[in-house]
Design a protein around this motif. Structure first.
Motif, PDB file in Angstrom:
ATOM      1  N   ASP A  24      32.847  58.675  49.488  1.00 50.35           N
ATOM      2  CA  ASP A  24      32.765  59.694  48.348  1.00 50.35           C
ATOM      3  C   ASP A  24      34.499  59.536  47.702  1.00 50.35           C
ATOM      4  O   ASP A  24      34.597  60.310  46.757  1.00 50.35           O
ATOM      5  N   ASN A  25      35.140  58.857  48.248  1.00 51.27           N
ATOM      6  CA  ASN A  25      36.591  58.668  47.645  1.00 51.27           C
ATOM      7  C   ASN A  25      36.709  57.738  46.765  1.00 51.27           C
ATOM      8  O   ASN A  25      36.696  56.501  46.807  1.00 51.27           O
ATOM      9  N   ALA A  26      36.514  58.359  45.355  1.00 49.65           N
ATOM     10  CA  ALA A  26      36.462  57.526  44.454  1.00 49.65           C
ATOM     11  C   ALA A  26      37.654  56.716  43.998  1.00 49.65           C
ATOM     12  O   ALA A  26      37.920  56.074  43.641  1.00 49.65           O
ATOM     13  N   VAL A  27      38.921  57.208  44.557  1.00 45.91           N
ATOM     14  CA  VAL A  27      40.307  56.342  44.539  1.00 45.91           C
ATOM     15  C   VAL A  27      40.340  55.174  45.244  1.00 45.91           C
ATOM     16  O   VAL A  27      40.644  53.957  44.736  1.00 45.91           O
ATOM     17  N   LEU A  28      39.720  55.207  46.242  1.00 47.80           N
ATOM     18  CA  LEU A  28      39.304  54.080  47.153  1.00 47.80           C
ATOM     19  C   LEU A  28      38.533  52.896  46.399  1.00 47.80           C
ATOM     20  O   LEU A  28      38.765  51.828  46.418  1.00 47.80           O
ATOM     21  N   ALA A  29      37.469  53.454  45.922  1.00 43.64           N
ATOM     22  CA  ALA A  29      36.755  52.384  44.928  1.00 43.64           C
ATOM     23  C   ALA A  29      37.193  52.155  43.759  1.00 43.64           C
ATOM     24  O   ALA A  29      37.251  50.606  43.429  1.00 43.64           O
ATOM     25  N   ALA A  30      38.297  52.735  43.153  1.00 43.70           N
ATOM     26  CA  ALA A  30      38.946  52.372  41.969  1.00 43.70           C
ATOM     27  C   ALA A  30      40.013  51.215  42.364  1.00 43.70           C
ATOM     28  O   ALA A  30      40.467  50.517  41.644  1.00 43.70           O
ATOM     29  N   THR A  31      40.539  51.775  43.732  1.00 44.37           N
ATOM     30  CA  THR A  31      41.659  50.531  44.145  1.00 44.37           C
ATOM     31  C   THR A  31      41.186  49.259  44.403  1.00 44.37           C
ATOM     32  O   THR A  31      41.632  48.185  44.019  1.00 44.37           O
ATOM     33  N   LEU A  32      39.953  49.248  45.048  1.00 45.07           N
ATOM     34  CA  LEU A  32      38.958  48.130  45.061  1.00 45.07           C
ATOM     35  C   LEU A  32      38.937  47.485  43.964  1.00 45.07           C
ATOM     36  O   LEU A  32      38.852  46.157  43.695  1.00 45.07           O
ATOM     37  N   GLN A  33      38.506  47.989  42.805  1.00 41.84           N
ATOM     38  CA  GLN A  33      38.220  47.628  41.702  1.00 41.84           C
ATOM     39  C   GLN A  33      39.550  46.985  40.908  1.00 41.84           C
ATOM     40  O   GLN A  33      39.299  45.902  40.444  1.00 41.84           O
ATOM     41  N   SER A  34      40.559  47.614  41.212  1.00 43.33           N
ATOM     42  CA  SER A  34      41.766  47.039  40.617  1.00 43.33           C
ATOM     43  C   SER A  34      41.929  45.645  41.261  1.00 43.33           C
ATOM     44  O   SER A  34      42.433  44.805  40.720  1.00 43.33           O
ATOM     45  N   HIS A  35      41.961  45.648  42.764  1.00 42.56           N
ATOM     46  CA  HIS A  35      42.084  44.313  43.030  1.00 42.56           C
ATOM     47  C   HIS A  35      41.308  43.435  42.688  1.00 42.56           C
ATOM     48  O   HIS A  35      41.670  42.167  42.438  1.00 42.56           O
ATOM     49  N   LEU A  36      40.075  43.619  42.527  1.00 41.39           N
ATOM     50  CA  LEU A  36      39.188  42.578  41.810  1.00 41.39           C
ATOM     51  C   LEU A  36      39.483  42.092  40.739  1.00 41.39           C
ATOM     52  O   LEU A  36      39.307  40.915  40.258  1.00 41.39           O
ATOM     53  N   GLN A  37      40.025  43.060  39.748  1.00 44.24           N
ATOM     54  CA  GLN A  37      40.571  42.817  38.362  1.00 44.24           C
ATOM     55  C   GLN A  37      41.630  41.920  38.528  1.00 44.24           C
ATOM     56  O   GLN A  37      41.754  40.736  37.678  1.00 44.24           O
ATOM     57  N   THR A  38      42.745  42.280  39.461  1.00 42.88           N
ATOM     58  CA  THR A  38      43.585  41.191  39.639  1.00 42.88           C
ATOM     59  C   THR A  38      43.184  39.697  40.043  1.00 42.88           C
ATOM     60  O   THR A  38      43.448  38.878  39.720  1.00 42.88           O
ATOM     61  N   LEU A  39      42.245  39.717  41.048  1.00 45.12           N
ATOM     62  CA  LEU A  39      41.662  38.385  41.384  1.00 45.12           C
ATOM     63  C   LEU A  39      41.013  37.721  40.254  1.00 45.12           C
ATOM     64  O   LEU A  39      40.924  36.524  40.218  1.00 45.12           O
ATOM     65  N   LYS A  40      40.265  38.580  39.759  1.00 42.37           N
ATOM     66  CA  LYS A  40      39.521  38.027  38.232  1.00 42.37           C
ATOM     67  C   LYS A  40      40.564  37.496  37.248  1.00 42.37           C
ATOM     68  O   LYS A  40      40.561  36.289  37.074  1.00 42.37           O
ATOM     69  N   GLY A  41      41.645  38.022  37.005  1.00 44.72           N
ATOM     70  CA  GLY A  41      42.688  37.263  36.006  1.00 44.72           C
ATOM     71  C   GLY A  41      43.402  36.352  36.534  1.00 44.72           C
ATOM     72  O   GLY A  41      43.428  35.328  35.988  1.00 44.72           O
ATOM     73  N   GLY A  42      43.368  36.332  37.989  1.00 46.88           N
ATOM     74  CA  GLY A  42      44.025  35.042  38.559  1.00 46.88           C
ATOM     75  C   GLY A  42      43.406  33.801  38.505  1.00 46.88           C
ATOM     76  O   GLY A  42      43.553  32.766  38.092  1.00 46.88           O
ATOM     77  N   ALA A  43      41.954  34.200  38.994  1.00 44.42           N
ATOM     78  CA  ALA A  43      41.056  33.048  38.763  1.00 44.42           C
ATOM     79  C   ALA A  43      40.821  32.504  37.354  1.00 44.42           C
ATOM     80  O   ALA A  43      40.489  31.149  37.295  1.00 44.42           O
ATOM     81  N   LYS A  44      40.927  33.513  36.384  1.00 43.85           N
ATOM     82  CA  LYS A  44      40.797  32.910  34.978  1.00 43.85           C
ATOM     83  C   LYS A  44      41.835  31.876  34.842  1.00 43.85           C
ATOM     84  O   LYS A  44      41.510  31.039  34.050  1.00 43.85           O
ATOM     85  N   LEU A  45      43.263  32.469  35.176  1.00 46.08           N
ATOM     86  CA  LEU A  45      44.346  31.622  34.610  1.00 46.08           C
ATOM     87  C   LEU A  45      44.396  30.356  35.529  1.00 46.08           C
ATOM     88  O   LEU A  45      44.886  29.297  34.960  1.00 46.08           O
ATOM     89  N   ALA A  46      43.638  30.429  36.797  1.00 48.90           N
ATOM     90  CA  ALA A  46      43.598  29.016  37.597  1.00 48.90           C
ATOM     91  C   ALA A  46      42.344  28.212  36.995  1.00 48.90           C
ATOM     92  O   ALA A  46      41.999  27.271  37.746  1.00 48.90           O
TER      93      ALA A  46
END
Length: 195
Positions: A24-46
């Protein structure tokens, strides 16, 4: 990319484990989403479209979980975790010089959940608005404390650039939570500070 990806992946795995314990902790889900966004951006650059696409699809799934269009359930959490494990396998394959292949099963399970959200979207949003607001208000204090700690750390060592990433991550989470809770002005203000 690989060094940053490993770091983001470890942070995402930590957030995933914590979120599984308190779904039920939305902050943790949003944090996970943020890390995936970082991974996505790095993968696009690579230039790794496979990893970028999987991360983007998972990011969308988490967004739908956060906005209440998809129920946070054993199935949705398990699917998210399997997606994260798939990303981990792809990063390892890339590191080992092997072909990077996404799991069709995981991607189709994520798509199944996303498709179900479209069918239930209006009803879920109406019911979820007050719950999301309540969760956001509870979690906002934690976000603000994290921001205060980042600023205090920076004040002690102004040469330390890590505070900026921590502060941006907290602002990103605050922005997402505020927007989910239909607090558009607060979300826009957090976005302005984040940028």
């Amino acid at each position: 990319f690989l060094d940053e990806a490993r770091e983001s992946l470890e942070a995402a795995k930590t957030a995933m484990e914590q979120w599984k314990s308190t779904p039920d902790n939305a902050v943790l889900a949003a944090t996970l989403q943020s890390h995936l966004q970082t991974l996505k951006g790095g993968a696009k650059l690579a230039d790794n479209a496979t990893i970028a696409t999987t991360c983007q699809t998972m990011e969308k799934l988490l967004g739908r979980l956060l906005d209440g269009a998809i129920e946070t359930s054993e199935d949705s959490i398990d699917t998210t975790e399997r997606g994260l494990l798939d990303v981990q396998c792809m990063i390892k394959a890339l590191s080992d010089g092997e072909e990077v292949i996404a799991s069709d099963t995981v991607l189709s399970d994520i798509q199944r959940l996303l498709d179900s959200a479209e069918d239930n979207e209006d009803e879920a949003l109406d019911q979820g608005d007050s719950e999301v607001l309540e969760i956001f208000l509870e979690e906002a204090n934690e976000i603000l404390e994290a921001m205060d700690e980042s600023i205090a750390s920076w004040a002690k060592d102004t040469n330390n650039q890590n505070f900026n990433q921590d502060l941006q991550r907290a602002l990103h989470t605050l922005k997402g939570g505020a927007r989910l809770a239909n607090l558009k002005a607060l979300g826009d203000e957090a976005h302005n500070f984040e940028s």
